[in-house]
Design a protein around this motif. Structure first.
Motif, PDB file in Angstrom:
ATOM      1  N   MET A   4      13.825  -6.781  11.788  1.00  0.00           N
ATOM      2  CA  MET A   4      12.633  -6.211  12.417  1.00  0.00           C
ATOM      3  C   MET A   4      11.400  -7.103  12.270  1.00  0.00           C
ATOM      4  O   MET A   4      10.319  -6.733  12.710  1.00  0.00           O
ATOM      5  CB  MET A   4      12.340  -4.833  11.812  1.00  0.00           C
ATOM      6  N   GLY A   5      11.560  -8.258  11.637  1.00  0.00           N
ATOM      7  CA  GLY A   5      10.446  -9.190  11.494  1.00  0.00           C
ATOM      8  C   GLY A   5       9.472  -8.845  10.372  1.00  0.00           C
ATOM      9  O   GLY A   5       8.349  -9.346  10.360  1.00  0.00           O
ATOM     10  N   LEU A   6       9.891  -8.012   9.430  1.00  0.00           N
ATOM     11  CA  LEU A   6       9.023  -7.672   8.307  1.00  0.00           C
ATOM     12  C   LEU A   6       9.160  -8.641   7.150  1.00  0.00           C
ATOM     13  O   LEU A   6       8.430  -8.569   6.180  1.00  0.00           O
ATOM     14  CB  LEU A   6       9.325  -6.257   7.796  1.00  0.00           C
ATOM     15  N   LYS A   7      10.114  -9.550   7.279  1.00  0.00           N
ATOM     16  CA  LYS A   7      10.408 -10.475   6.196  1.00  0.00           C
ATOM     17  C   LYS A   7      10.945 -11.766   6.782  1.00  0.00           C
ATOM     18  O   LYS A   7      11.641 -11.741   7.793  1.00  0.00           O
ATOM     19  CB  LYS A   7      11.462  -9.824   5.295  1.00  0.00           C
TER      20      LYS A   7
ATOM     21  N   LYS B 118       0.856  -1.184   0.000  1.00  0.00           N
ATOM     22  CA  LYS B 118       0.000   0.000   0.000  1.00  0.00           C
ATOM     23  C   LYS B 118       0.894   1.236   0.000  1.00  0.00           C
ATOM     24  O   LYS B 118       2.020   1.187   0.487  1.00  0.00           O
ATOM     25  CB  LYS B 118      -0.890  -0.001   1.243  1.00  0.00           C
ATOM     26  N   ILE B 119       0.371   2.320  -0.529  1.00  0.00           N
ATOM     27  CA  ILE B 119       1.076   3.594  -0.523  1.00  0.00           C
ATOM     28  C   ILE B 119       0.236   4.585   0.271  1.00  0.00           C
ATOM     29  O   ILE B 119      -0.942   4.774  -0.022  1.00  0.00           O
ATOM     30  CB  ILE B 119       1.273   4.146  -1.955  1.00  0.00           C
ATOM     31  N   LYS B 120       0.831   5.189   1.291  1.00  0.00           N
ATOM     32  CA  LYS B 120       0.193   6.297   2.027  1.00  0.00           C
ATOM     33  C   LYS B 120       0.960   7.551   1.654  1.00  0.00           C
ATOM     34  O   LYS B 120       2.101   7.727   2.058  1.00  0.00           O
ATOM     35  CB  LYS B 120       0.261   6.067   3.538  1.00  0.00           C
TER      36      LYS B 120
ATOM     37  N   ILE C 117       6.918  -5.199  -3.109  1.00  0.00           N
ATOM     38  CA  ILE C 117       5.787  -4.493  -3.727  1.00  0.00           C
ATOM     39  C   ILE C 117       4.552  -5.386  -3.749  1.00  0.00           C
ATOM     40  O   ILE C 117       3.434  -4.921  -3.566  1.00  0.00           O
ATOM     41  CB  ILE C 117       6.157  -4.021  -5.153  1.00  0.00           C
ATOM     42  N   ASN C 118       4.755  -6.683  -3.945  1.00  0.00           N
ATOM     43  CA  ASN C 118       3.636  -7.628  -4.006  1.00  0.00           C
ATOM     44  C   ASN C 118       3.071  -7.976  -2.630  1.00  0.00           C
ATOM     45  O   ASN C 118       2.050  -8.648  -2.541  1.00  0.00           O
ATOM     46  CB  ASN C 118       4.068  -8.914  -4.707  1.00  0.00           C
ATOM     47  N   ASN C 119       3.714  -7.536  -1.553  1.00  0.00           N
ATOM     48  CA  ASN C 119       3.289  -7.847  -0.189  1.00  0.00           C
ATOM     49  C   ASN C 119       2.282  -6.807   0.304  1.00  0.00           C
ATOM     50  O   ASN C 119       2.642  -5.674   0.616  1.00  0.00           O
ATOM     51  CB  ASN C 119       4.512  -7.886   0.735  1.00  0.00           C
ATOM     52  N   ASP C 120       1.014  -7.201   0.384  1.00  0.00           N
ATOM     53  CA  ASP C 120      -0.052  -6.286   0.803  1.00  0.00           C
ATOM     54  C   ASP C 120      -0.005  -5.919   2.283  1.00  0.00           C
ATOM     55  O   ASP C 120      -0.764  -5.063   2.723  1.00  0.00           O
ATOM     56  CB  ASP C 120      -1.423  -6.888   0.480  1.00  0.00           C
TER      57      ASP C 120
ATOM     58  N   TYR D 266      10.662  16.001   4.516  1.00  0.00           N
ATOM     59  CA  TYR D 266       9.745  14.856   4.482  1.00  0.00           C
ATOM     60  C   TYR D 266      10.537  13.560   4.665  1.00  0.00           C
ATOM     61  O   TYR D 266      11.760  13.545   4.541  1.00  0.00           O
ATOM     62  CB  TYR D 266       8.987  14.820   3.147  1.00  0.00           C
ATOM     63  N   GLN D 267       9.787  12.495   4.956  1.00  0.00           N
ATOM     64  CA  GLN D 267      10.436  11.188   5.046  1.00  0.00           C
ATOM     65  C   GLN D 267       9.590  10.134   4.355  1.00  0.00           C
ATOM     66  O   GLN D 267       8.383  10.286   4.201  1.00  0.00           O
ATOM     67  CB  GLN D 267      10.711  10.794   6.483  1.00  0.00           C
ATOM     68  N   VAL D 268      10.270   9.059   3.962  1.00  0.00           N
ATOM     69  CA  VAL D 268       9.620   7.893   3.380  1.00  0.00           C
ATOM     70  C   VAL D 268       9.964   6.727   4.291  1.00  0.00           C
ATOM     71  O   VAL D 268      11.139   6.477   4.576  1.00  0.00           O
ATOM     72  CB  VAL D 268      10.123   7.622   1.945  1.00  0.00           C
ATOM     73  N   GLU D 269       8.917   6.036   4.776  1.00  0.00           N
ATOM     74  CA  GLU D 269       9.120   4.913   5.691  1.00  0.00           C
ATOM     75  C   GLU D 269       8.433   3.662   5.160  1.00  0.00           C
ATOM     76  O   GLU D 269       7.415   3.745   4.472  1.00  0.00           O
ATOM     77  CB  GLU D 269       8.510   5.216   7.058  1.00  0.00           C
ATOM     78  N   LEU D 270       8.979   2.539   5.528  1.00  0.00           N
ATOM     79  CA  LEU D 270       8.346   1.250   5.298  1.00  0.00           C
ATOM     80  C   LEU D 270       7.654   0.879   6.598  1.00  0.00           C
ATOM     81  O   LEU D 270       8.275   0.917   7.666  1.00  0.00           O
ATOM     82  CB  LEU D 270       9.400   0.204   4.928  1.00  0.00           C
ATOM     83  N   VAL D 271       6.359   0.542   6.524  1.00  0.00           N
ATOM     84  CA  VAL D 271       5.568   0.312   7.727  1.00  0.00           C
ATOM     85  C   VAL D 271       4.822  -1.010   7.619  1.00  0.00           C
ATOM     86  O   VAL D 271       4.279  -1.352   6.563  1.00  0.00           O
ATOM     87  CB  VAL D 271       4.542   1.463   7.927  1.00  0.00           C
ATOM     88  N   LYS D 272       4.807  -1.727   8.732  1.00  0.00           N
ATOM     89  CA  LYS D 272       3.961  -2.912   8.890  1.00  0.00           C
ATOM     90  C   LYS D 272       3.579  -2.967  10.364  1.00  0.00           C
ATOM     91  O   LYS D 272       4.448  -2.989  11.231  1.00  0.00           O
ATOM     92  CB  LYS D 272       4.684  -4.184   8.484  1.00  0.00           C
ATOM     93  N   ASP D 273       2.279  -2.992  10.612  1.00  0.00           N
ATOM     94  CA  ASP D 273       1.762  -2.940  11.978  1.00  0.00           C
ATOM     95  C   ASP D 273       2.346  -1.698  12.662  1.00  0.00           C
ATOM     96  O   ASP D 273       2.206  -0.608  12.142  1.00  0.00           O
ATOM     97  CB  ASP D 273       2.072  -4.237  12.734  1.00  0.00           C
TER      98      ASP D 273
END
Length: 153
Positions: A136-139, A2-4, A68-71, A22-29
């Motif tokens: 970090m447990g994202l993968k 997703k893109i926010k 990118i394919n990971n929702d 500004y910043q660009v972050e990767l977020v999960k939970d």
């Protein structure tokens, strides 16, 4: 993925239509990984360029097609600081100073620690981000070697 893009509970963060950092972050939970920090006189426009580069090459932010394919993952753009003053021609202005301070504080993975420059070697950038995602447990820590080099549509 997703893109926010500068989303708030009230819609677009109006500060993104102005100048600042500004910043660009990767977020999960609740896990956040800072990928990139920048400055611009018109943040949303500049980040549109970043988003275009990222869609054409996920390695731009150290990611892979499988990311990118990971929702479950979100690429989130947000404003750190709004800056009212005009930008200096020489690059030494409140914009640059605020950007460098944010880089120092947030340690974006795709950038050098003492500069606003991205790491030039894409493979190095990807390794750094992928290793942090695993940490970090994202993968998952395991990858099927037969599939790791393939891109899926």
């Amino acid at each position: 993925m997703k893109i926010k893009f500068f989303e708030t509970e009230n819609g677009l963060d109006i500060r993104a239509t102005e100048g600042g950092v500004y910043q660009v972050e990767l977020v999960k939970d609740n896990i956040r990984i800072c990928l990139y920090i920048g400055e611009s006189v018109w943040i949303a426009s500049r980040c549109g360029t970043h988003l275009y580069s990222f869609i054409n090459d996920p390695g731009y932010f150290g990611l892979k097609q499988e990311d990118i394919n990971n929702d479950e993952l979100t690429l989130e753009f947000s404003v750190i600081d709004k800056i009212e003053s005009k930008k200096s021609v020489l690059g030494r202005s409140s914009y640059k100073e605020a950007e460098l301070q944010a880089i120092k504080n947030n340690e974006p993975l795709t950038q050098l620690k003492t500069s606003d420059r991205q790491i030039r070697n894409v493979d190095e950038k990807i390794k750094k981000v992928q290793d942090k995602m695993k940490e970090m447990g994202l993968k998952n820590n395991t990858v099927n070697p037969d599939l790791s080099h393939k891109h899926f549509a």
